[in-house]
Design an enzyme around this catalytic site. Sequence first.
Site, PDB file in Angstrom:
ATOM      1  N   CYS B 167       0.826  -1.219   0.000  1.00  0.00           N
ATOM      2  CA  CYS B 167       0.000   0.000   0.000  1.00  0.00           C
ATOM      3  C   CYS B 167       0.852   1.257   0.000  1.00  0.00           C
ATOM      4  O   CYS B 167       0.470   2.274  -0.565  1.00  0.00           O
ATOM      5  CB  CYS B 167      -0.980   0.000   1.169  1.00  0.00           C
ATOM      6  SG  CYS B 167      -0.205  -0.237   2.774  1.00  0.00           S
ATOM      7  N   HIS B 436      -1.430   1.064   7.741  1.00  0.00           N
ATOM      8  CA  HIS B 436      -1.935   0.955   6.376  1.00  0.00           C
ATOM      9  C   HIS B 436      -1.904   2.354   5.751  1.00  0.00           C
ATOM     10  O   HIS B 436      -2.159   3.343   6.447  1.00  0.00           O
ATOM     11  CB  HIS B 436      -3.362   0.409   6.408  1.00  0.00           C
ATOM     12  CG  HIS B 436      -3.985   0.285   5.054  1.00  0.00           C
ATOM     13  ND1 HIS B 436      -3.411  -0.445   4.038  1.00  0.00           N
ATOM     14  CD2 HIS B 436      -5.129   0.811   4.540  1.00  0.00           C
ATOM     15  CE1 HIS B 436      -4.186  -0.363   2.962  1.00  0.00           C
ATOM     16  NE2 HIS B 436      -5.234   0.399   3.244  1.00  0.00           N
TER      17      HIS B 436
END
Lengths: 93, 486
Positions: B167, B436
């Site tokens: 990510c 994240h």
Amino acid sequence: MTVNNTIAHQRLILSGDRERFKELLRRRLIECGWRDQIRMVCREIVKEHDSNSITLDMLVARVTPRARALVPDPVKKELLQKIKTHLLTQKNL
Amino acid sequence: MNDTGCLHLSNFKAAKGSSPYKIVHAFFVASTSYEARRYKATSCLCFSCGQPGPRLHSCLHCIYFACYGGHIQEHSKNKKHFLYVDLSYGNVFCAQCQDYIYDRELTDISRSNRVLEAKSLGISVPYTPWLPNGNEVMALKRLRKRRLISPHTTIGLRGLQNLGSTCFMNCIVQTLIHTPLLRDYFLGERHKCKTQGSGKCLVCEVSKLFQEFYSGAKTPLTLHRLLHLIWTHARHLAGYEQQDAHEFFIATLDVLHRHCMNGVEETEKKEKDRCNCIIDQIFTGGLQSDVVCTSCSGVSTTIDPFWDISLDVAGPGSLQACLERFTRAEHLGSAAKIKCSNCRAYRESTKQLTLETLPIVASFHLKRFEHSSQIDRKISAFVSFPAELDMTPFMSTHRRAVDAADNNNDPEGLFEDNRYSLFAVVNHLGSLDAGHYTAYVRQMKGSWFKCDDHMITRASLREVLDSEGYLLFYHKTVLEYECDVP
Ligand SMILES: [Zn+2]
Ligand SMILES: [Zn+2]
Ligand SMILES: [Zn+2]
Ligand SMILES: [Zn+2]
Ligand SMILES: [Zn+2]
Ligand SMILES: [Zn+2]
């Protein structure tokens, strides 16, 4: 135009500041969408006529009042403010 | 209307050439030198009535100046001089055709004089929009398929598969894809590669990626190859290990810049030892460091290129406050004496960082991760950031003027435009080891989207501005143009 005005005007041209202000105004008018608006107005008017019957003078005469009215107040204010400030600092020289 | 003029202009050009136009234009329409401006300033008045307007014109046959309020028409009729130039815009009026006429040769003269004028005044060259040339007109006629951009278009938006904690890479790719000038460069196929098709050029890979993003397809993309290439290059080059979006951003710029530099890019040229590749054109700014000796007040100045600015977040509360602190003069104290070349001795000094030149894309890195020998931690302090940012207060020229307290004799500042608009924000969610990354990107003016790996969802500007913010990307609001004089 008075003598003083003429001298101020000449000085603006000589220093190049007149062109600089013009460029600034041009940019602001593009940024705020004024130019696109006017382009559309012109297109409408040209479409109303037969393709070759309209001249630039006719177009200018019809568009100018609307074009002037459409210039946003903040743009006028900024330019006025900047030109004033500029002329005042020039006087002190 | 066409740009081939009229019979009357053709006859005039056959007799006298285009030099009368060229001279009138270079002196009185777009003054290309100080001398020309002097002529313009003193002689631009109607010879008949003495007024500067309305719309002063010059007779092309005898250089008689007269206003459009009747005097130029009068002159034209009396002398049978049928062609005259509008001194504000440079267009030629033909009294026999009774309208302005357009001629490609004169238009080219006008354009190159405008460039010379801008150079002479030290201002940016007026932007001229793209005009298709003969080949392009043919191509447009041949290829009938058009892609219209509506306000609700989803063009350019594609998710990216997460290939196992990638990510941090996805966010940076999304940011680059939505960097306006980079997008224009690649979609305009400006990368001219020498190694065509060898599969080794990373810039070509990125070019392909842009095509895929803007192809109109909506399925998420998988970036195996590209990411692998960048990452192996980066690790190989700089030993990056952390899975950090900021490090990946810098590594990507570095790898792309190197691929441009290795002679792969033909159009590339070096200016004053400065790389002029597309990456440097867009992302490189100049950071000025002034070290002032407290004994002799001697200043030593250095300027270093930068791709982004890392800012401390403890304390401030807003991006502007962070920048204010970043550019504040700092006393270095007795423990950090620096050798003064003037005093020839180690002295206490103050150091100040300012921005000497601004990049087109200003990237800010909020230092939310603290790594020390004892502890690694994340600082979630709130830092607000604006949608529109004026960088003027942080520039070297401005800071100097403020410090010298005579801010009023700064004529340049009147016309300077250092405004920036937010176009991407990368966020880190969660804790340091179980985090994240997501990104917000501006697809079009006022149109924001959240990119969470393969998922793309519409977002509001409020939502963007309320997010925590880790990397902030601003694009110059108004571009300035340079142009080579032919
Ligand atoms: Zn004449
Ligand atoms: Zn007159
Ligand atoms: Zn004619
Ligand atoms: Zn290539
Ligand atoms: Zn480079
Ligand atoms: Zn010293």
